[in-house]
Design an enzyme around this catalytic site. Sequence first.
Site, PDB file in Angstrom:
ATOM      1  N   SER A  10       0.839  -1.194   0.000  1.00  0.00           N
ATOM      2  CA  SER A  10       0.000   0.000   0.000  1.00  0.00           C
ATOM      3  C   SER A  10       0.873   1.242   0.000  1.00  0.00           C
ATOM      4  O   SER A  10       1.588   1.514   0.971  1.00  0.00           O
ATOM      5  CB  SER A  10      -0.913   0.015   1.225  1.00  0.00           C
ATOM      6  OG  SER A  10      -1.542   1.280   1.341  1.00  0.00           O
ATOM      7  N   HIS A  35      -1.032  -1.231  -4.262  1.00  0.00           N
ATOM      8  CA  HIS A  35      -2.351  -0.947  -3.700  1.00  0.00           C
ATOM      9  C   HIS A  35      -2.437   0.564  -3.471  1.00  0.00           C
ATOM     10  O   HIS A  35      -1.615   1.143  -2.750  1.00  0.00           O
ATOM     11  CB  HIS A  35      -2.514  -1.709  -2.386  1.00  0.00           C
ATOM     12  CG  HIS A  35      -3.886  -1.629  -1.799  1.00  0.00           C
ATOM     13  ND1 HIS A  35      -4.932  -2.406  -2.248  1.00  0.00           N
ATOM     14  CD2 HIS A  35      -4.384  -0.873  -0.786  1.00  0.00           C
ATOM     15  CE1 HIS A  35      -6.013  -2.133  -1.526  1.00  0.00           C
ATOM     16  NE2 HIS A  35      -5.709  -1.199  -0.651  1.00  0.00           N
ATOM     17  N   ASP A  37      -4.631   3.577  -2.168  1.00  0.00           N
ATOM     18  CA  ASP A  37      -5.757   3.902  -1.298  1.00  0.00           C
ATOM     19  C   ASP A  37      -6.298   5.295  -1.605  1.00  0.00           C
ATOM     20  O   ASP A  37      -5.614   6.297  -1.417  1.00  0.00           O
ATOM     21  CB  ASP A  37      -5.330   3.851   0.170  1.00  0.00           C
ATOM     22  CG  ASP A  37      -5.160   2.426   0.674  1.00  0.00           C
ATOM     23  OD1 ASP A  37      -6.085   1.621   0.470  1.00  0.00           O
ATOM     24  OD2 ASP A  37      -4.108   2.116   1.261  1.00  0.00           O
ATOM     25  N   MET A  39      -9.171   7.960  -0.589  1.00  0.00           N
ATOM     26  CA  MET A  39     -10.123   8.316   0.474  1.00  0.00           C
ATOM     27  C   MET A  39     -10.641   9.726   0.240  1.00  0.00           C
ATOM     28  O   MET A  39      -9.863  10.626  -0.102  1.00  0.00           O
ATOM     29  CB  MET A  39      -9.454   8.233   1.838  1.00  0.00           C
ATOM     30  CG  MET A  39      -8.771   6.920   2.145  1.00  0.00           C
ATOM     31  SD  MET A  39      -8.054   6.920   3.806  1.00  0.00           S
ATOM     32  CE  MET A  39      -7.020   5.460   3.719  1.00  0.00           C
ATOM     33  N   HIS A  76      -8.099   1.098  -4.406  1.00  0.00           N
ATOM     34  CA  HIS A  76      -9.089   0.824  -3.371  1.00  0.00           C
ATOM     35  C   HIS A  76      -9.862   2.113  -3.107  1.00  0.00           C
ATOM     36  O   HIS A  76      -9.362   3.028  -2.463  1.00  0.00           O
ATOM     37  CB  HIS A  76      -8.378   0.317  -2.112  1.00  0.00           C
ATOM     38  CG  HIS A  76      -9.285   0.036  -0.965  1.00  0.00           C
ATOM     39  ND1 HIS A  76      -8.806  -0.144   0.321  1.00  0.00           N
ATOM     40  CD2 HIS A  76     -10.639  -0.083  -0.883  1.00  0.00           C
ATOM     41  CE1 HIS A  76      -9.824  -0.373   1.122  1.00  0.00           C
ATOM     42  NE2 HIS A  76     -10.941  -0.333   0.423  1.00  0.00           N
ATOM     43  N   MET A  78     -12.165   4.140  -1.376  1.00  0.00           N
ATOM     44  CA  MET A  78     -12.917   4.401  -0.140  1.00  0.00           C
ATOM     45  C   MET A  78     -13.602   5.750  -0.279  1.00  0.00           C
ATOM     46  O   MET A  78     -13.255   6.743   0.351  1.00  0.00           O
ATOM     47  CB  MET A  78     -11.957   4.360   1.059  1.00  0.00           C
ATOM     48  CG  MET A  78     -11.472   2.954   1.377  1.00  0.00           C
ATOM     49  SD  MET A  78     -10.130   2.905   2.588  1.00  0.00           S
ATOM     50  CE  MET A  78      -8.714   3.143   1.494  1.00  0.00           C
ATOM     51  N   MET A 169     -11.758  -6.292   4.509  1.00  0.00           N
ATOM     52  CA  MET A 169     -10.988  -5.390   5.356  1.00  0.00           C
ATOM     53  C   MET A 169     -10.728  -6.036   6.708  1.00  0.00           C
ATOM     54  O   MET A 169     -11.656  -6.527   7.368  1.00  0.00           O
ATOM     55  CB  MET A 169     -11.739  -4.074   5.556  1.00  0.00           C
ATOM     56  CG  MET A 169     -11.879  -3.221   4.305  1.00  0.00           C
ATOM     57  SD  MET A 169     -10.290  -2.704   3.614  1.00  0.00           S
ATOM     58  CE  MET A 169      -9.585  -1.754   4.972  1.00  0.00           C
ATOM     59  N   GLY A 174      -9.819   3.746   6.503  1.00  0.00           N
ATOM     60  CA  GLY A 174      -9.679   5.181   6.716  1.00  0.00           C
ATOM     61  C   GLY A 174      -8.323   5.618   7.220  1.00  0.00           C
ATOM     62  O   GLY A 174      -7.910   6.747   6.981  1.00  0.00           O
ATOM     63  N   PHE A 175      -7.603   4.710   7.887  1.00  0.00           N
ATOM     64  CA  PHE A 175      -6.296   5.073   8.430  1.00  0.00           C
ATOM     65  C   PHE A 175      -5.356   3.878   8.344  1.00  0.00           C
ATOM     66  O   PHE A 175      -5.776   2.739   8.539  1.00  0.00           O
ATOM     67  CB  PHE A 175      -6.400   5.521   9.892  1.00  0.00           C
ATOM     68  CG  PHE A 175      -7.178   6.789  10.075  1.00  0.00           C
ATOM     69  CD1 PHE A 175      -6.553   8.024   9.957  1.00  0.00           C
ATOM     70  CD2 PHE A 175      -8.537   6.758  10.360  1.00  0.00           C
ATOM     71  CE1 PHE A 175      -7.275   9.200  10.110  1.00  0.00           C
ATOM     72  CE2 PHE A 175      -9.268   7.924  10.519  1.00  0.00           C
ATOM     73  CZ  PHE A 175      -8.635   9.158  10.394  1.00  0.00           C
ATOM     74  N   GLY A 176      -4.072   4.140   8.092  1.00  0.00           N
ATOM     75  CA  GLY A 176      -3.075   3.097   8.103  1.00  0.00           C
ATOM     76  C   GLY A 176      -2.590   2.822   9.509  1.00  0.00           C
ATOM     77  O   GLY A 176      -2.878   3.553  10.449  1.00  0.00           O
ATOM     78  N   ASP A 203      -6.701  -6.572   3.734  1.00  0.00           N
ATOM     79  CA  ASP A 203      -6.055  -5.266   3.852  1.00  0.00           C
ATOM     80  C   ASP A 203      -6.227  -4.754   5.272  1.00  0.00           C
ATOM     81  O   ASP A 203      -7.359  -4.570   5.728  1.00  0.00           O
ATOM     82  CB  ASP A 203      -6.699  -4.295   2.849  1.00  0.00           C
ATOM     83  CG  ASP A 203      -6.133  -2.889   2.929  1.00  0.00           C
ATOM     84  OD1 ASP A 203      -5.119  -2.678   3.615  1.00  0.00           O
ATOM     85  OD2 ASP A 203      -6.723  -1.994   2.279  1.00  0.00           O
ATOM     86  N   GLY A 204      -5.101  -4.537   5.952  1.00  0.00           N
ATOM     87  CA  GLY A 204      -5.143  -3.943   7.280  1.00  0.00           C
ATOM     88  C   GLY A 204      -4.370  -4.747   8.298  1.00  0.00           C
ATOM     89  O   GLY A 204      -4.744  -5.881   8.620  1.00  0.00           O
ATOM     90  N   GLY A 205      -3.252  -4.194   8.750  1.00  0.00           N
ATOM     91  CA  GLY A 205      -2.491  -4.836   9.802  1.00  0.00           C
ATOM     92  C   GLY A 205      -1.713  -6.059   9.378  1.00  0.00           C
ATOM     93  O   GLY A 205      -1.272  -6.851  10.223  1.00  0.00           O
ATOM     94  N   GLY A 225       1.334  -2.230   4.186  1.00  0.00           N
ATOM     95  CA  GLY A 225       1.847  -0.878   4.043  1.00  0.00           C
ATOM     96  C   GLY A 225       3.110  -0.643   4.825  1.00  0.00           C
ATOM     97  O   GLY A 225       4.223  -0.769   4.301  1.00  0.00           O
TER      98      GLY A 225
END
Length: 251
Positions: A10, A35, A37, A39, A76, A78, A169, A174-176, A203-205, A225
């Site tokens: 990301s 990726h 992002d 937003m 992505h 958002m 998700m 909304g936030f990395g 995606d996420g963590g 990311g």
Amino acid sequence: MSPAAIIAPSILSADFAALGKVCSDTIDHGASWLHVDIMDGHFVPNITFGAPVVTKIRPHVKRPTTAYGTGTFDCHMMIAEPKKWVKDFQKAGCDLYCFHYEAAVNSTAAENPADKSTSKTSPEEMIRYVHEQKMLAGIAIKPETPVDVLWNILDSPDKEEVPDMVLVMTVHPGFGGQKFMASELPKVKALRDRYPDLNIEVDGGLSGATVDQAAEAGANVIVAGSAVFGAKDPADVISKLRSAVETKQKL
């Protein structure tokens, strides 16, 4: 046979002062996709960037020669009005346009930012529209959205209305830098059990500490990311993420 392991760093975690070079370097380090992002400050509380930035970084990364190929820009979206921006992102160099289910069921059918249409779109209409613009179509779900909302969409007899990828998700969008939510992995497993050939993205963590869980559940597309861009050796991280997925696929 399971779909190929795909690592999609990301760029939200990249150095924006040198973004073009960083994107090029990341592909050289072994990344499959990038990726991207997007937003809008409405669908999610944060704001990132839009099509003009994608236009500027696209020349730094060779376009994929086949669907899902190396260099794919996985955008992505958002955003609250995903249909409005399809054409702009296609022109900017997007290869895979991934919108949110939650936005598609609550947004208009307007086809550009100036369009004042109040008629409604739908996930199926969105997928068809993205395909008409010669892009792959992805559909994403937030943690609070049950996975079974996707069954009718994925089972559609009209292949133009079937997504090419589903994004689950594993944080709230909304936030990395958020903590990985293992609670979302049963959604991944349910998708893999029903659709063995589907590209399933998480995606996420995601990092070396969490990728095994995601891969075991059935994810083959891994977004990471800070784990990549914060590493001393990004190529090593990308290699280890890919190896984790491929190892689980062999079991």
